[in-house]
Scaffold this motif. Structure first.
Motif, PDB file in Angstrom:
ATOM      1  N   VAL A   1       0.826  -1.201   0.000  1.00 35.16           N
ATOM      2  CA  VAL A   1       0.000   0.000   0.000  1.00 35.16           C
ATOM      3  C   VAL A   1       0.864   1.256   0.000  1.00 35.16           C
ATOM      4  CG1 VAL A   1      -1.662   1.324   1.356  1.00 35.16           C
ATOM      5  CG2 VAL A   1      -1.884  -1.150   1.169  1.00 35.16           C
ATOM      6  N   ALA A   2       0.523   2.191  -0.868  1.00 34.33           N
ATOM      7  CA  ALA A   2       1.169   3.505  -0.865  1.00 34.33           C
ATOM      8  C   ALA A   2       0.312   4.513  -0.104  1.00 34.33           C
ATOM      9  CB  ALA A   2       1.409   3.989  -2.292  1.00 34.33           C
ATOM     10  N   LEU A   3      -0.982   4.562  -0.416  1.00 39.34           N
ATOM     11  CA  LEU A   3      -1.891   5.504   0.240  1.00 39.34           C
ATOM     12  C   LEU A   3      -3.280   4.900   0.388  1.00 39.34           C
ATOM     13  CD1 LEU A   3      -0.994   8.859  -1.598  1.00 39.34           C
ATOM     14  CD2 LEU A   3      -0.587   8.346   0.822  1.00 39.34           C
ATOM     15  N   ILE A   4      -3.935   5.226   1.496  1.00 37.24           N
ATOM     16  CA  ILE A   4      -5.315   4.810   1.746  1.00 37.24           C
ATOM     17  C   ILE A   4      -6.174   6.070   1.864  1.00 37.24           C
ATOM     18  CG2 ILE A   4      -6.875   3.643   3.349  1.00 37.24           C
ATOM     19  CD1 ILE A   4      -4.543   1.888   4.206  1.00 37.24           C
ATOM     20  N   PRO A   5      -7.280   6.150   1.144  1.00 32.41           N
ATOM     21  CA  PRO A   5      -8.087   7.375   1.185  1.00 32.41           C
ATOM     22  C   PRO A   5      -8.694   7.653   2.556  1.00 32.41           C
ATOM     23  CG  PRO A   5      -9.252   5.651   0.007  1.00 32.41           C
ATOM     24  CD  PRO A   5      -7.869   5.132   0.260  1.00 32.41           C
ATOM     25  N   ASP A   6      -8.675   8.932   2.914  1.00 33.78           N
ATOM     26  CA  ASP A   6      -9.320   9.432   4.132  1.00 33.78           C
ATOM     27  C   ASP A   6      -8.758   8.804   5.407  1.00 33.78           C
ATOM     28  OD1 ASP A   6     -11.079  11.078   2.611  1.00 33.78           O
ATOM     29  OD2 ASP A   6     -12.279   9.309   2.167  1.00 33.78           O
ATOM     30  N   PHE A   7      -7.522   8.313   5.342  1.00 28.26           N
ATOM     31  CA  PHE A   7      -6.872   7.772   6.529  1.00 28.26           C
ATOM     32  C   PHE A   7      -6.057   8.883   7.192  1.00 28.26           C
ATOM     33  CE2 PHE A   7      -3.607   5.762   9.021  1.00 28.26           C
ATOM     34  CZ  PHE A   7      -4.254   4.694   9.602  1.00 28.26           C
TER      35      PHE A   7
ATOM     36  N   SER B   1       1.007  -0.712 -10.460  1.00 28.36           N
ATOM     37  CA  SER B   1       0.242   0.330  -9.784  1.00 28.36           C
ATOM     38  C   SER B   1      -1.233   0.107 -10.076  1.00 28.36           C
ATOM     39  CB  SER B   1       0.675   1.714 -10.289  1.00 28.36           C
ATOM     40  OG  SER B   1      -0.056   2.739  -9.648  1.00 28.36           O
ATOM     41  N   LEU B   2      -2.038   0.133  -9.021  1.00 32.78           N
ATOM     42  CA  LEU B   2      -3.475   0.029  -9.233  1.00 32.78           C
ATOM     43  C   LEU B   2      -4.208   0.771  -8.133  1.00 32.78           C
ATOM     44  CD1 LEU B   2      -4.951  -2.272  -7.150  1.00 32.78           C
ATOM     45  CD2 LEU B   2      -3.473  -3.753  -8.484  1.00 32.78           C
ATOM     46  N   ILE B   3      -5.384   1.237  -8.487  1.00 25.64           N
ATOM     47  CA  ILE B   3      -6.284   1.878  -7.535  1.00 25.64           C
ATOM     48  C   ILE B   3      -7.427   0.904  -7.267  1.00 25.64           C
ATOM     49  CG2 ILE B   3      -7.792   3.841  -7.093  1.00 25.64           C
ATOM     50  CD1 ILE B   3      -4.892   4.684  -7.311  1.00 25.64           C
TER      51      ILE B   3
ATOM     52  N   ILE C   1      -2.241   0.876  -4.519  1.00 24.71           N
ATOM     53  CA  ILE C   1      -1.369  -0.270  -4.292  1.00 24.71           C
ATOM     54  C   ILE C   1      -0.254  -0.246  -5.337  1.00 24.71           C
ATOM     55  CG2 ILE C   1      -1.231  -2.793  -4.289  1.00 24.71           C
ATOM     56  CD1 ILE C   1      -4.112  -2.822  -3.289  1.00 24.71           C
ATOM     57  N   ILE C   2       0.982  -0.456  -4.880  1.00 24.02           N
ATOM     58  CA  ILE C   2       2.132  -0.423  -5.787  1.00 24.02           C
ATOM     59  C   ILE C   2       2.916  -1.718  -5.673  1.00 24.02           C
ATOM     60  CG2 ILE C   2       2.405   2.082  -5.887  1.00 24.02           C
ATOM     61  CD1 ILE C   2       4.477   1.819  -3.654  1.00 24.02           C
TER      62      ILE C   2
END
Length: 200
Positions: free
Chosen positions: A59-65, A118-120, A141-142
């Motif tokens: 995981v690179a980034l999680i929304p609203d975390f 890379s995927l969302i 996700i990377i």
């Protein structure tokens, strides 16, 4: 101003050509550092290994975390919306930053790490690896290939447990965020209307 746990909550985005993720680092405990973003220890770590191919998916980034930060400006939290994360992910690859990788933010790029996946997460369209099924839509996700045996050994031994981003971002003010949300809701409503009209 929005708050979280009694502290200011800033929503980050990329707004200029110089903004965005510059480096993605392999780290044991993603930390907080001034002037650029590195995810904090409280950030959930998910890492999937393919030992035969020496590949990682995480995981690179999680929304609203909410991510805790402390610097000269005081204590506060930052967060990224799903829309911002998509924009950031596209920008990372547009700038061809796939070899901008290091270990523990040491800025040594000659380490045999290359980002190639890379995927969302988009569960409605079947885009979500099984190892990450509990993460929300919009999660970035990377995946990387590791050719350096020393780095791979660090991964296998647990010295490296996750990804941490280095980047430059700007905070949206609350009014701008609300305006962006209203525009998105309007567009979504129009899409639903057009879908309904196409059935007539």
């Amino acid at each position: 101003m929005e708050t979280y746990n009694g502290k200011p909550l800033l929503r980050l985005n990329i707004m200029t050509q110089d903004d965005g993720v510059n480096i993605i680092s392999l780290v044991e405990y993603p930390a907080v550092e001034q002037n650029f973003i590195q995810l904090s220890k409280q950030y959930p770590m998910h890492l999937s290994l393919n030992e035969e191919k020496r590949e990682l998916l995480g995981v690179a980034l999680i929304p609203d975390f909410p991510i805790y930060r402390k610097d000269d400006n005081g204590e506060y939290y930052i967060t990224f919306s799903a829309e911002s994360i998509r924009k950031i992910a596209i920008d990372f690859y547009k700038k061809l930053n796939v070899n901008n990788a290091d270990v523990e933010h040491n800025h040594n790029m000659e380490n045999g790490i290359t980002y190639f996946q890379s995927l969302i997460v988009d569960k409605e369209n079947g885009i979500c690896p099984a190892a990450f099924k509990d993460l929300p839509n919009g999660t970035w996700i990377i995946g990387c290939k590791i050719d350096n045996i020393n780095v791979w050994d660090a991964v296998k031994s647990g010295e490296v447990k996750g990804f941490s981003i280095d980047g430059i971002f700007h905070a949206e003010d609350e009014q701008e965020h609300k305006r962006n949300q209203t525009e998105k809701e309007t567009i979504d409503s129009l899409d639903e209307l057009f879908d309904w009209l196409s059935t007539l």
